[in-house]
Scaffold this active site. Structure first.
Site, PDB file in Angstrom:
ATOM      1  N   ASP A 152       0.621  -1.254   0.395  1.00 13.97           N
ATOM      2  CA  ASP A 152      -0.573  -0.007  -0.211  1.00 13.97           C
ATOM      3  C   ASP A 152       1.071   1.097  -0.248  1.00 13.97           C
ATOM      4  OD1 ASP A 152      -2.391   1.050   0.339  1.00 13.97           O
ATOM      5  OD2 ASP A 152      -1.926   1.635   2.517  1.00 13.97           O
TER       6      ASP A 152
ATOM      7  N   GLU B 210       1.890  -0.392  -5.016  1.00 14.34           N
ATOM      8  CA  GLU B 210       0.808   0.963  -5.608  1.00 14.34           C
ATOM      9  C   GLU B 210       1.498   2.142  -5.114  1.00 14.34           C
ATOM     10  OE1 GLU B 210      -3.124   2.818  -3.306  1.00 14.34           O
ATOM     11  OE2 GLU B 210      -1.787   2.573  -2.154  1.00 14.34           O
TER      12      GLU B 210
END
Lengths: 105, 704
Positions: free
Chosen positions: B350, B387
């Site tokens: 993330d 990401e």
């Protein structure tokens, strides 16, 4: 209710009858019984659980121990597990590693 | 009986027998006769081990770790004869309170071990905690005796994956899931047959590291319902699976249940990737709770401003100091642990751009953490997916430091495909890049199409159904006057905002969903499908459902019946991808070593229209030797028409003896929209054009 684990050898089968509540305090007693059974080199381990009222994760740990201690060629039967005992085995997936039976001849 | 002398105690504290511990491994480790506790702090002046009976509000004992047991910055002790299953442990650390210098020690707090492998305190999802608990997230001891039998990570080639992103609770929490243990790992396990039927071979779980669903929980100003930290992008403990997601959480058996899930997924040929959140922790900024890192070594674990405040590149209050060597080691230890002990197949990071920032926040050209992960021998076969952006404005899609190992969530794929589908002008050149696995982004340093994780939707943003049912986000239920969530959705409501009875609008929406699925599964790169998109799941226009434990997030399984044709379409598209290696290229086809070609067409064969006003494109995928010298491998063709009227597409000629067969045509309704791979419908022998409906796609197979 007090816990007990009784081992009986019948031919090539090791039969352990469990009674009472299997929690962390008594798990070692169960483990030692499994260990004794393993030394007899049985072809099958049959655990009678119909009189077992409760099994904490410590009890499940011993089943995991039994499975690995006995080796994959030894079939483990769990007989008469119901209620919270069965639930514990199902949620953790252990029921897939053993044969669950309602009764045993 | 062990007779080794090093298993005997040398010290005693209040009846507890001790001896000097080993500094590694960090965390709590079962050793013969006792437990080895080891924790590091650079600036602590003392460290006390605090033991609790499970769930008790006051400690069983506090054992100050003797100064003589400290090795460097590691405090380590073996405590003998502990009842492993019944205790919880934490630490108190003394040290300076000097926020300007980065120190926030507070010995009144009991701190969670950063290496805790099971964490109690939130054993049952949503059960309101005791807010007065002096130790809310409690480290527990675990056994590592899980019987894996012959299991190990599957090592499926990245190019062959079809990823399915899901939330462990949402997937089966809805009553329609009809599983015995809704909303749990056990529930997910019960739905493995569904995943197999769909055909996906990898699940990517939204965060399952222990987090606190009550972090910032609050009543919904509109409905009064509790809003939670539902998605869990805020880690409490990096080494522990979320207990509240386990049916066995109340028994403390979440570790076994999760491992069992992994084993069963693997047994069914499905990999598991974890969404990991190393960019920040649940401790928030200087106003947040002191749970662990802040009280152990604030200056080590967090990026701090010169005044001692928290940098906020995550948008969540603090930023983990990932390129401090101690933190870097923790991240590496953590991932190694999940790979080795849980057989995890890969990780999605993330806001991974943060992991490339130095301790002062500046992006580094050669970030040591990313390099360590890329070259780590234990993670060597794990998928690493970034990401590739953060909330501090660093956007690295196409330029993330990859070391030949990292793949990226391709945000440009999402945006370009959405814009092409809704009919924006000027998108055809970008579409061509995305279909080929984005060589414009990944070709320059030979990363290949598998660097691109292709997705049109993910947990962030609209579902696929909502993408074609809403022009605007509708986030009122989040209680922030619709201010939260992105505004750049590139969505189109097909004429009516939200639900409608208009059959034409609904038919168009279904077609748009099929168009999207078809493009996703025909593209080079690695496709990722969001949970429920295969059956038209809606969030009623909410594009940021991070806080809802209700049917905005839960998978409504009755959709499987209502949208059976969508499911059928998705399933056949996945099967088609698996059937044709041409769709799973390992390298960009423009490379000289490639054995196949992407050949561009338009409404005119061999002549794509790249002009700004164009809304059509077609392509053919063909092995260079197809139709020659006994090579009878199929040729694939796809026509994409984002124009609102039907257009005839002139078909390219096939090798002699080949004939076109229709696999998919989204302009038609079920069951004529798609066929089973291998059972496509032959076109007329001399048919040289195909009328592609308005806003529709067609897939053909050419074969003998």
């Amino acid at each position: 209710m007090a816990f007990s684990a009784n081992l009986e050898m019948t031919g090539s089968e090791a039969r352990i009858t469990l009674e009472g509540e299997l929690d962390a305090a008594v798990a070692d007693q169960f483990r030692q019984t499994v260990e004794r059974a393993a030394q007899e080199k049985p072809q099958k381990l049959v655990l009678f659980m119909d009189k077992l009222q409760f099994m904490a994760s410590a009890g499940l740990r011993v089943l995991v121990f039994a499975k690995q201690r006995m080796g994959r060629d030894v079939a483990i039967y769990v007989i008469g597990a119901t209620g919270p005992v069965l639930n514990t085995m199902q949620m953790s997936g252990f029921h897939q590693a053993v044969y669950l039976r309602e009764s045993y001849p | 009986m062990d007779t080794r002398i090093d298993f005997y105690p040398t010290h005693e504290h209040q009846g507890y027998k001790l001896r000097p511990g080993r500094p590694v491994p960090f965390g709590a480790t079962l050793v013969p006769g006792g437990v080895n506790f080891a924790i590091c702090s650079r600036y602590a002046t003392s460290c006390t081990l605090v033991l609790f009976e499970k769930g008790a509000s006051t400690p069983l004992v506090e054992i100050p770790i003797p100064e003589v047991f400290r090795i460097g910055n590691a405090w380590c002790v073996v405590v003998f004869d502990l009842d492993y299953e019944r205790i919880e442990y934490g630490y108190r650390m003394e040290g300076p309170w000097d926020p300007r210098a980065g120190h926030r020690f507070d010995a009144s707090k009991i701190l969670l071990d950063p290496y805790a492998k099971a964490i109690g305190g939130r054993d049952v999802w949503g059960q309101p905690p005791d807010w007065s608990d002096p130790y809310p997230h409690r480290a527990r001891l675990i056994f590592e005796d899980f019987d894996w039998e012959d299991d190990r990570p599957l090592e499926t080639p990245l190019a062959d994956l079809v990823i399915y992103e899901l939330h462990a609770r949402s997937f089966t929490r809805h009553s329609s899931a009809s599983v015995k243990h809704p909303g749990t790992y056990a529930g997910l396990m019960a739905k493995i047959p569904y995943l197999k039927e769909l055909g996906v071979n990898c699940v990517e779980l939204m965060p399952i590291f222990e987090f606190d669903e009550f972090e910032n929980s609050r009543p919904n100003p509109v409905t009064g319902e509790t809003m939670y930290n539902y998605w869990g992008y805020s880690t409490v403990g990096f080494f522990a699976p979320k207990a509240g997601y386990a049916a066995t959480g109340p028994l403390g058996m979440q570790v076994d249940e999760f491992k069992n899930l992994v084993k069963e997924l693997h047994r069914n040929g499905i990999e598991i990737i974890l969404d990991v959140v190393f960019n920040h922790t649940a401790e928030g900024n200087e106003h947040g709770p002191t749970l662990s890192f802040r009280g152990i070594d604030n200056q080590t674990y967090y990026m701090l401003t010169p005044e001692g405040y928290y940098f906020n590149f995550s948008g969540c209050g603090n930023t983990l100091n990932c390129n401090n060597p101690v933190v870097r080691m923790m991240v590496l230890d953590c991932l190694r642990y999940w790979a080795a002990e849980y057989h995890i197949d890969g990780f999605r990071f993330d806001l991974a751009a943060i992991l490339g920032r130095d301790p002062w926040g500046a992006p580094m050209p050669n970030p040591p953490l990313l390099e360590s992960l890329a070259f780590d021998p234990i993670l060597a076969k794990c998928k690493l997916i970034a990401e590739a952006w953060d909330a501090g404005g660093l956007y690295q899609v196409g330029s993330f430091p990859a070391y030949g190992r990292w793949a990226e969530w391709n945000g440009k794929y999402r945006d370009d495909i959405r814009r092409f589908l809704k009919g924006d002008e000027g998108m055809v050149p970008a579409l061509a890049q995305r279909l080929q696995g984005s060589p414009d982004l990944y070709g320059w340093n030979r990363r290949g199409p598998t660097a691109s994780i292709n997705f049109i939707t993910c947990h962030d943003g609209f579902t696929l159904y909502d993408l074609f049912a809403y022009n605007h986000k509708h986030n009122e239920a989040n209680g922030e006057q619709n201010r939260d969530g992105g505004d750049d959705n590139h969505s189109w409501n097909c004429g009516v905002e939200g639900e409608t009875d208009n059959p034409d609008v609904n038919a168009l929406r279904q077609r748009m969903i099929k168009n999207a699925l078809a493009i996703l599964l025909m593209s080079h790169g690695v496709p990722m499908i969001l949970m429920g998109d295969e059956v038209g799941r809606t969030q009623r226009g909410n594009n940021n459902t991070y806080c809802h434990d209700n049917d905005l997030n839960w998978f409504d399984w009755s959709l499987l019946e209502r949208n059976a044709d969508l499911f059928h379409f998705a399933r056949q598209m996945i099967a088609f991808r698996k059937t044709h290696p041409l769709l799973r290229a390992r390298e960009h086809l423009g490379m000289s070593t490639a054995q196949a070609d992407f050949i561009w067409h338009g409404v005119h064969a061999w002549n794509a229209d790249w002009s700004p006003g164009s809304r059509t494109l077609a392509f053919m995928l063909r092995e260079r030797q197809a139709g020659q010298g006994g090579n009878t491998n199929p040729v694939l063709y796809m026509a994409l028409n984002a124009y609102w009227d039907a257009l005839p597409f002139h078909l390219p000629e096939l090798p002699i003896n080949y004939r076109w067969h229709l696999f998919a045509n989204t302009a038609l309704s079920s069951p004529h929209d798609i066929y089973e791979p291998g059972h496509e419908i032959p076109l007329e022998p001399y048919q040289d054009s195909f009328l592609v409906g308005g806003r529709a796609v067609v897939v053909l197979v050419g074969r003998p």
